[in-house]
Scaffold this active site. Structure first.
Site, PDB file in Angstrom:
ATOM      1  N   LYS A 147       0.842  -1.187   0.000  1.00 45.67           N
ATOM      2  CA  LYS A 147       0.000   0.000   0.000  1.00 45.67           C
ATOM      3  C   LYS A 147       0.873   1.232   0.000  1.00 45.67           C
ATOM      4  O   LYS A 147       2.017   1.117   0.465  1.00 45.67           O
ATOM      5  CB  LYS A 147      -0.958   0.023   1.193  1.00 45.67           C
ATOM      6  CG  LYS A 147      -0.368  -0.246   2.575  1.00 45.67           C
ATOM      7  CD  LYS A 147       0.821   0.497   3.103  1.00 45.67           C
ATOM      8  CE  LYS A 147       0.721   1.987   3.310  1.00 45.67           C
ATOM      9  NZ  LYS A 147       1.999   2.561   3.866  1.00 45.67           N
ATOM     10  N   TYR A 235      -4.362   4.196   5.911  1.00 44.84           N
ATOM     11  CA  TYR A 235      -4.870   3.216   6.883  1.00 44.84           C
ATOM     12  C   TYR A 235      -6.205   3.682   7.464  1.00 44.84           C
ATOM     13  O   TYR A 235      -7.099   2.869   7.715  1.00 44.84           O
ATOM     14  CB  TYR A 235      -3.870   3.034   8.026  1.00 44.84           C
ATOM     15  CG  TYR A 235      -2.611   2.298   7.629  1.00 44.84           C
ATOM     16  CD1 TYR A 235      -2.603   0.915   7.541  1.00 44.84           C
ATOM     17  CD2 TYR A 235      -1.437   2.981   7.339  1.00 44.84           C
ATOM     18  CE1 TYR A 235      -1.456   0.230   7.185  1.00 44.84           C
ATOM     19  CE2 TYR A 235      -0.288   2.304   6.980  1.00 44.84           C
ATOM     20  CZ  TYR A 235      -0.299   0.926   6.906  1.00 44.84           C
ATOM     21  OH  TYR A 235       0.835   0.261   6.546  1.00 44.84           O
TER      22      TYR A 235
END
Ligand code: NAD
Length: 406
Positions: A147, A235
């Site tokens: 990510k 996140y």
């Protein structure tokens, strides 16, 4: 402040990222004939383990991912791809990777002829994810990509298209989809035991250190795609979606950036945003590369609340639940090796034994939402619509099992 929350820990540990089926919302899939996957599933003999090539030997790869193969039950380290031959040789010797399984970036496409490699794990700076993912897919390999998925929506779309063309699996390394504290929070929300979720708060950030090479590229817009937001804020964006199991329809965001701070020449310093969800729930998110380290989330429901602080570190996450009787308790949860679990999950996806919980489409959704946050920042907090109809394929709360507490 506990050691796990120190800035140094967060820099070294890197950082994190889950969904109630709500009235009026297309439900996430709730049944899947998956085998017991990561954690409690089959331990495969070495010869049957899925071979991974790790691309990029930086902090995350060396500190977490490569050591994580040791306890994996279904995957193994088969090859390394690096621009530093000497470092790659040392790592290969330490972890038993044959010298003919070390590749450079310029001869990387030769992996097409290496049957030892089934999955390529991309652990490069964000701006390199798209190129190395697409090259791996063209070489006929499945891809697990760190990510954030990429640095632009267009690159995410190209990666998804390349996976379709190659008929290979593309998973984004959202370790929190498989992590016990996030899973427990999702499950409690789905159970309705705390009532309806009304507010999710996510605060994910730390102080960036420009003298660290791994922070220098994170502070660069071109290489990171968005500074703290792309690195840490992602996140929170992801967590608000998986906790609520719905997608935001609107966002408003504000930033504060001290342009005289040499760290913030091209990226924002601190950003706060607010997502509005169809159920009426709200998510407040913040991220920063100039506040004290935090990776926390909180969920306020109409009959109770949950606090996970820390909630998205590599280890030591804690969940505190307060129910209707205002009784506080901390459910006993296993402290899982998150990267091992995530890589084993990818192995099970490749075997067709587990559903793809964090596909490229999930990475693209977060990328689009982060772009909407930056668009709102640019318009000084104006409302930006995010109602483009995305729905996740699988609810992690339903299809990802809680690892054994043993
Ligand atoms: P890092 O800077 O420590 O490592 C990057 C690697 O890429 C290094 O080996 C470096 O040599 C190599 N590289 C190749 N070309 C480069 C270039 N032009 N500039 C800079 N480096 C180059 O970074 P990291 O912390 O290991 O992060 C790598 C990826 O992993 C990022 O996408 C990051 O977002 C992600 N990450 C995820 C987590 C998580 O918890 N899932 C945690 C940390 C990092």
């Amino acid at each position: 402040m506990p050691d796990l929350m120190s800035r140094r820990s967060l820099i070294e540990l890197g950082v994190a990222g889950a969904a109630t089926i709500l009235p009026g919302q297309a439900s996430a899939q709730t049944t899947h004939p998956r085998a017991a996957a990561t954690g409690d599933g089959t331990a495969y003999p070495d010869r049957e383990k899925i071979g991974f090539a790790v691309v990029g030997l930086g902090k995350l790869a060396l500190g977490q991912i490569i050591p994580g193969f040791h306890d994996a039950r279904g995957v193994r380290l088969a090859a390394l791809v690096s621009g530093h031959p000497e470092k790659a040789r040392q790592v290969a010797t330490k972890y038993g990777v044959p010298s003919d399984a070390i590749y450079r970036y310029d001869d990387y496409d030769r992996i097409a002829n290496d049957p030892r490699i089934q999955v390529v794990y991309i652990v490069l700076p964000n701006s390199m994810h798209a190129e190395y993912t697409i090259r791996a897919l063209k070489a006929g390999k499945h891809v697990l990509c760190e990510k954030p998925m990429a640095t632009s929506i267009a690159d995410c779309e190209k990666m998804i298209a390349a996976a379709k063309t190659a008929d290979r699996r593309l998973m984004i390394a959202y370790r929190c989809h498989y992590e016990p504290v996030s899973l427990e929070a999702m499950r409690r929300i789905r159970s309705g035991s705390l009532g309806r979720p009304r507010l999710v708060v996510t605060d994910m950030g730390r102080q960036a250190d420009p003298t660290e090479p791994s922070d220098a590229w994170r502070l660069d817009m071109g290489m990171s795609g968005g500074g703290a937001l792309a690195d840490m804020g992602v996140y929170g964006v992801s967590a608000s979606r998986y906790l609520l199991n719905e997608e935001p329809t609107e966002v408003r965001a504000w930033a504060h950036t001290d342009r005289s701070d040499p760290r913030f020449k091209s990226t924002e310093e601190s950003i706060a945003w607010q997502f509005r969800f169809p159920s009426g729930a709200i998510a407040n998110g913040s991220t920063s590369f100039s506040y004290a380290a935090t990776m926390a989330f909180r969920v306020f429901c109409d009959q109770g609340k949950m606090i996970a602080d820390p909630g998205a570190l590599y280890g030591g996450n804690r969940l505190v639940v307060e129910d209707t009787a205002q009784k506080e308790f901390a459910p006993h949860l296993p402290n899982t090796a998150q990267f091992t679990r995530e890589m084993d999950w990818m192995g099970d996806v490749v075997r067709g034994k587990a559903p793809m919980v964090s596909p490229g489409e999930e990475g693209l959704q977060d990328m689009r939402l982060m772009k909407a946050i930056l668009d709102s920042v640019a318009k000084d907090g104006a409302t930006v619509s995010t109602d483009w109809g995305y729905r996740r394929a699988f609810d992690p709360a339903v299809v990802v099992e809680m690892p054994s507490t043993a």
